[in-house]
Write an enzyme that holds these catalytic residues in place. Sequence first.
Site, mmCIF file in Angstrom:
data_model
loop_
_atom_site.group_PDB
_atom_site.id
_atom_site.type_symbol
_atom_site.label_atom_id
_atom_site.label_comp_id
_atom_site.label_asym_id
_atom_site.label_seq_id
_atom_site.Cartn_x
_atom_site.Cartn_y
_atom_site.Cartn_z
ATOM 1 C CB SER A 1 -12.102 -1.404 1.944
ATOM 2 O OG SER A 1 -10.703 -1.636 1.948
ATOM 3 C CE LYS B 1 -9.194 4.275 3.861
ATOM 4 N NZ LYS B 1 -9.406 3.128 3.012
ATOM 5 N NE ARG C 1 -3.873 1.939 2.582
ATOM 6 C CZ ARG C 1 -3.710 3.018 3.356
ATOM 7 N NH1 ARG C 1 -2.591 3.150 4.066
ATOM 8 N NH2 ARG C 1 -4.631 3.948 3.423
#
Length: 552
Positions: free
Chosen positions: A445, A474, A376
Amino acid sequence: MAHLCFQVLSTSFFTPKPQIPVLLSPGAACIKSIHQYRYLYLKAMQDDKFSTPPCDESKVRVPHVLTVAGSDSGGGAGIQADIKACAARGVYCSTVITAVTAQNTVGVQGVNIVPEDFVAEQLRSVLSDMPPNVVKTGMLPSTGIVKTLCQSLKEFPVQALVVDPVMVSTSGHTLAGPSILDSFREELLPMADIVTPNLKEASALLGGVPLETIADMRSAAKAIHDIGPRNVLVNGGDLPASLDAVDVFYDGNDFYEFHSSRIMTPNTHGTGCTLASTVAAELAKGSQMLSAVKVAKRYVEAVLSYSKNIAIGGGCQGPMDHLLKLKSNVERRPFDPCDLFLYAVTDSRMNKKWGRSIVDAVKAAIEGGASIIQLREKEVETGDFLEAAKACLKICRVHGVPLLINDRIDVALASDADGVHIGQSDMPAHVARALLGPDKIIGVSCKTPEHAQQAWIDGADYIGSGGVYPTNTKENNKTIGLDGLKTVCVSSKLPVVAIGGIGMSNAQAVMRLGVPNLKGVAVVSALFDRECVMTETRKLLEVLKESTKIAK
Ligand SMILES: Nc1ncnc2c1ncn2[C@@H]1O[C@H](COP(=O)(O)OP(=O)(O)O)[C@@H](O)[C@H]1O
Ligand SMILES: Cc1ncc(COP(=O)(O)O)c(N)n1
Ligand SMILES: [Mg+2]
């Protein structure tokens, strides 16, 4: 040259036990392989490996589909496609032949219709002795045969009836004339649990309306449902100018669009038969209708993808190779939900803070016991991201750990990573599936049951649900807590990995949620915002193992 695969029929030294397709190569090798098989078989008999259970209550019931269809001399559609598709899905397939066709990759050269009283006799032979779970119909070339079938089904009712209203083959040849339409509409379709017309067949059933868009397919599905079948699946293999291969399913209440990548290949002969017989096979195994359709869609896509370059026949429409699983040497094993157990998600800022490369971070996480890796990287340039992905993939492949790319489908494709993980605001999962094909892993997600349902319909393999706890990896990420996580897990048909602020202190609470499809935790800071990634990973792994042990 592609091997032709034959079913070895029972002869003197074969008794009808598990019939294992024998790949025959021409000439002497073929005899040799049969003798080898015979030797192995008899030896196994002596070793009692295949011994028949005593004829008593220990009989093994096998899911069973009866296909009532035409024979395709080319072996790619009709009865032959049905038998192979059922075999590939682990289901027994008996057959009632309604017509014998002379056809090949060029088209249909001749049709010889079986007299309806002999169709009736075949039906009686099968239905009276070996009642199937499901009946699937293909080519029914005369109204008499349709009537005979409907009578037999009333006399010998089955769990489900799958009707593939074969009228026009993919190659555009008529296999049942317009006279058949009335008996389909008045007698057969009202008995069907699902009917699976292609665009031409759907149009014919509705009097010739043009079907050129997905909206047309939806209205056609609804109009055909009004004729009587409980479910309708309009196949979009021939949808003009469509990037995806889209099928529209309607159950009388809701519409579902099943998308897959459009496989660019001439080998599409038998796709409709294969889809319908796979639906029948999955129903025979106990699946619900929507699940059966989803599995069938993915199977057809996988077979087309595997078969796209095989060369059988000189015409413009080749057959598929249904038994790919017996031969495919694709080193990538299918997605295993257990891989979600300790899910390491990298973070370039943390790697920079601790002065380590992404490759070192991945290596350390794997050595510590991470079961799956997600790269990521939100700030890395595409070129650097691709190079990092390729380097990490080498390590992951050595250890058999799947490598997923966050969000970036292009990087996943260019690096041949094992798949992607996408968020709700990223590329829709069904588009990702269309681009990546059937063999890649797709995670989505999901914060809500609606997200989870859509991910399942779109063909995802798992969902990541959270943030369970507040997290700083996040921005403005709504926290759903353990209750929110449980709500999603309970509603999800897919395996779930929990994510968001999870570490040593709370991993046990998460894993003890007591929902069977919660398969693991995804962690970022708990591994990568620490000095020693391997040590932290090892410690977390012990906590997780402990919690699943206690949870048992
Ligand atoms: N080139 C292709 N790529 C991917 N899927 C395809 C392709 N052609 C057909 N399909 C799929 O095969 C199944 C059968 O559809 P279709 O070919 O339209 O039926 P038929 O074979 O009866 O004409 C559907 O799920 C359809 O989406
Ligand atoms: C005997 C027989 N039955 C059915 C089909 C339809 O084939 P497709 O699935 O390609 O439409 C066929 N070509 N031949
Ligand atoms: Mg087709």
